[in-house]
Scaffold this motif. Sequence first.
Motif, short mmCIF file in Angstrom:
data_model
loop_
_atom_site.label_atom_id
_atom_site.label_comp_id
_atom_site.label_asym_id
_atom_site.label_seq_id
_atom_site.Cartn_x
_atom_site.Cartn_y
_atom_site.Cartn_z
N THR A 868 -14.11 -4.23 1.86
CA THR A 868 -13.09 -4.43 2.90
C THR A 868 -13.64 -5.16 4.11
O THR A 868 -12.86 -5.70 4.90
CB THR A 868 -12.52 -3.06 3.34
OG1 THR A 868 -13.61 -2.22 3.77
CG2 THR A 868 -11.78 -2.38 2.20
N LEU A 871 -12.33 -8.68 4.41
CA LEU A 871 -10.89 -8.95 4.57
C LEU A 871 -10.54 -9.67 5.88
O LEU A 871 -9.75 -10.62 5.86
CB LEU A 871 -10.10 -7.64 4.46
CG LEU A 871 -9.97 -7.07 3.05
CD1 LEU A 871 -9.29 -5.71 3.08
CD2 LEU A 871 -9.17 -8.03 2.14
N VAL A 904 -9.05 -8.90 -4.35
CA VAL A 904 -8.61 -8.06 -3.23
C VAL A 904 -8.20 -6.69 -3.75
O VAL A 904 -8.57 -5.65 -3.20
CB VAL A 904 -7.46 -8.73 -2.46
CG1 VAL A 904 -6.91 -7.80 -1.39
CG2 VAL A 904 -7.92 -10.04 -1.84
N CYS A 908 -10.99 -3.81 -2.75
CA CYS A 908 -10.58 -3.33 -1.43
C CYS A 908 -9.70 -2.09 -1.49
O CYS A 908 -9.22 -1.61 -0.46
CB CYS A 908 -9.89 -4.45 -0.65
SG CYS A 908 -10.96 -5.88 -0.39
N ALA A 911 -6.79 -0.46 0.93
CA ALA A 911 -6.61 -1.47 1.99
C ALA A 911 -5.86 -2.69 1.48
O ALA A 911 -5.32 -3.48 2.26
CB ALA A 911 -7.96 -1.88 2.57
N SER A 912 -5.83 -2.87 0.16
CA SER A 912 -5.15 -4.05 -0.40
C SER A 912 -3.64 -4.01 -0.19
O SER A 912 -2.98 -5.05 -0.20
CB SER A 912 -5.45 -4.16 -1.90
OG SER A 912 -4.92 -3.04 -2.59
#
Length: 1104
Positions: A868, A871, A904, A908, A911-912
């Motif tokens: 993350t 990102l 992603v 992640c 959080a994606s």
Amino acid sequence: MSILPAEVHSALTQLLQGLQSPDNTTRTPAEEQLNSEWVSRRPDMLLMGLAEQMQGSQDEGTRSFSAVLFRRIAARTTKEPTSGDQKEIFLQLGQRQRDEIRNKLLFSLTNEHVAFVRNKIADAIAEVARQYAEETVMIDNGTRDTWPDLLNTLFQASQSPEARLRESAFRILETTPGIIEKQHEDTVLGVFQRGIRDEDVDVRLATMAAFSAFFVSLQKKSQQKYYALIPDVLNTILPLKEMQDSDQLSKALVTVIELAEAASKMFRNVFGDLVTLCISIIQDKELDDQARQNALELMATFADYNAAMCRKDPKYTGEMVTQCLSLMTDVGPDDDDAAEWNAQDDVDFEESDSNHVAGEQTMDRLANKLGGPIVLPPTFTWLPRMITSGSWRDRHAALMAISAISEGCRELMEGELDKVLDLVIPALRDEHSRVRWAGCNALGQMSTDFKGTMQSKYHQVVLPALIPVLAAQEPRVQSHAAAALVNFCEEAEKEVLEPYLDALLENLMQLLQSPKRYVQEQALSTIATVADSAENTFGKWYGQLMPLLFNVLQQPNERELRLLRAKAMECATLIALAVGKERMGQDAITLVNVLGNVQAGIVDEDDPQESYLLHCWGRMCRVLGQDFVPYLQAVMPPLMKLAQAKADIQLLEDEQDVGKIEQEEGWELVPLKGKFIGIKTSTLDDKFMAVELITVYAQNLEQGFAPYVLDIMEKVALPGLAFFFHDPVRVASAKAVPQLLNAYKSAYNVNSNEYQLLWRGTIEKVLEVLETEPAIETLAEMYQCFYEAVEVSGKGCLTDGNMAAFIKHSESVLQDFQTRVRDRQAEAAEREDGEEADEETAFAIEDDQTLLSDMNKAFHTVFKNQGTGFLPHWEKLLTFYNLFVSNPHDETQRQWALCILDDVLEFCGEASWRYSPHVIQPLLAGLSDPAAANRQAACYGVGVAAHKGGEAWSEFVAGCLPALFAVTRREGSRGEEDVFATENACASIAKVLHFRPERVGDPQAVVQAWVETLPVVNDEEAAPYAYSFLAELIDRGNPAVMSQAARCFTFVALALEAETLQGQMATRIVGAARKLVANAGLDAEGLLAGLPLETRSTVVAFFR
């Protein structure tokens, strides 16, 4: 009227006489005086004086030499005192001086009556015109000086009653077409039209050359108004043919070739007539070979640049094939029994200007550009007759034609190889040596073009026929048979070769006794290839061969034996690699010591042993492993010297210097502003090989190579990333960096101060070249270097600054990519129906696809290691993802964006979900994308969303189930192109059912349908998820599995046989399968008996 005083001209006349003197004692002081007193101190007076000598000298030799010297001096660059920039000497003169000199040059041109002198003056004018066209020269009022008087003078001269002046005008226009500005285009059209219709043939040809140079310099849109000149251009060719003027005809054809390369479609309305004319020229044996070959080249150029137009013409292909085959029979004139050919020891003798070579090369181009369905029918109309002809030249041509077309006609010919071999194999027993040679050539080429098929299906046809040719009476045939065996064996599996090794090596051993050195050298190369392919099965022959090779290597280092010794080194080290360290025993150390002695004995730069030795050391490193480390202290110093070589570059300002360089091997000439830059590529090739070898050492020795890493990284690898003189050096350096990092990590560890210090300096340099690398193909390698380096350094290795730089550079790369795509779309819009993109465009598209692929892997690696934390940087590129993923015209762009969205989701986690507005629609669209690779990426994305995306993704992934099943049910879903998408859909359905069952309606019905999507026998990443879920269902005794127990057992067996299940996962699934057999009361032996024999033996081993 002279501006300079008489005494200056007197001194200048004396200087010119000295410079032209054949006596070195006179000429050398004159050259020194020219540079020290005239060029350095008073260049204005020198150039003015030379211009006046052209204008006023009574001696034509002086006028001519003055023009030559003027052009050289005017073009020479020196540092301008005011700006410090490098600038041509002429442009450093004051405006008034430049104007005076230009006027004198134009006066001399129009008033000179001696043709060769006028041509030299024209060359001088062209050089000055080039400077005005390429540089921005300002005049006192602040506007640009374009020398308008020149164009007016040339237009007037082109209409002069004197033919030679008209010719000179066009010669200048040919050299500097840039002086014609847009506002002159209508005028120049009339000038060119009159010149092409001129009564004088030399003027017509000069006009054609000038028109070609001008036309090529134009933008595509501006070219169209000049299409009207094409009939006049072609009308110059027929009279030259009728006059049998081969030289002038050749020149005219070269010009038309240039025009065809620039805009083939402008010949559309006259193409049929042009084909007829060119075929008549090719057929005309009264013309010189060069003229005939130029006509052939013109026709082949249309195949290169406008294959569609050639395919549509009813005569083109048939006539071209016929003429190529006819030219290919023009072989061995005055040598009917091949006595001269057989006596020729230089087997690489250059025959590129021969008719038969021109025919062969054109057949190759036709096959590659027009394709098998177009070229094969007319070719095979002739070949069966030619191959059985009483003329050996016909038989030779037929075999060489098969060699020439096999690559371009691969798809069609591969299905008919047995018939093709029926034509070729008998040629190996032909009474004529050159036909047998051609038969070997055809088999060698086919072994490469149909690699795999030739070796696996036809070894029993090819090898028993080819091996006996090694015992031919003629050394050249022996050598070529051995060369053909290289092509066959390097693509053959050891199991294929093993039955033939005895016969093959017995014959090759005999060739080592040949009196012809080139035969011995080829035999060594073939033995080396056989050893490389046969691997450990070669061991039987080790004891006989290695002593012979040692004997060759221990002979005196005589110049004529050096290549033989180099081949012996290559052969010995490849055998070492084949049989291994244990089989070699003490011989391994002996061989390394012999190589050391060879290295110590190399003193000449042109010794071929030096380049061979580099690869030999690399092989011995692989053979010995860590035992090679003690030898590095002897190996590394000369290797580092080669790896640190600087670019040898020379600025060449006149024809004499260019001529010298052209005579030397290993140089490349690059034109630059009327001059040439000479780059010594042989030095750069050695540098490239040295960097490659460093990579081999680092990869194989790891911690043993660590003591050398810092020095190499600082002096070779990192500087090599920006070595812009040679793309291969940059590529090799990019491949070296991750291996050097890994070697250093192996010796210290990733968290040590030593490694971290090296890493910080390295990653900054690697990120820097992502911005500066100019070549698209090489930029892809730089991205590969980046992600492999990050993979070595692992989790959390990138700082925020590193990630910000990566995104910044990637943004710039993507913007450039979009510009290239728009440019290609604009070019495509200008192409007419059926007109294909040229080869350069196809390569550019391929390079961009490779670049996007490697960028994808780079993003994947950063997400994998930074999670993350990446990102906030990555989201700055969302605009690009949105554009790419929705691009309806480019499946590569859609795939690029889908794969990164998958990353992603995968790395992640929860959080994606923040990016769901950018992800959901692309995944849904991707599940029905017409491109199978994109369906695969979308299916994978749904699966990782279910697995790692968290609760927020539950409803979405459950809603995707119908679309996932649709992927598995598409027509051809198990075909080669679609199967990976199908298997990813299967695995993703399993992930949804396992990780997010709460949102699945009627899960039992879904499970029942899911079983139908098995097996997974291709995708090693998808299989563990699919079969883990199957094992889970077996453990639960799920009815969907128990009711189809026999099928499910077979699905497991197929995956085990395909090796998509390995290690602990295979063990676990085998355990579940045992449980299935027991619980369902299956007859395991009966089920296994129903499998193919190979599958059965593999699976039984798991269940023992």
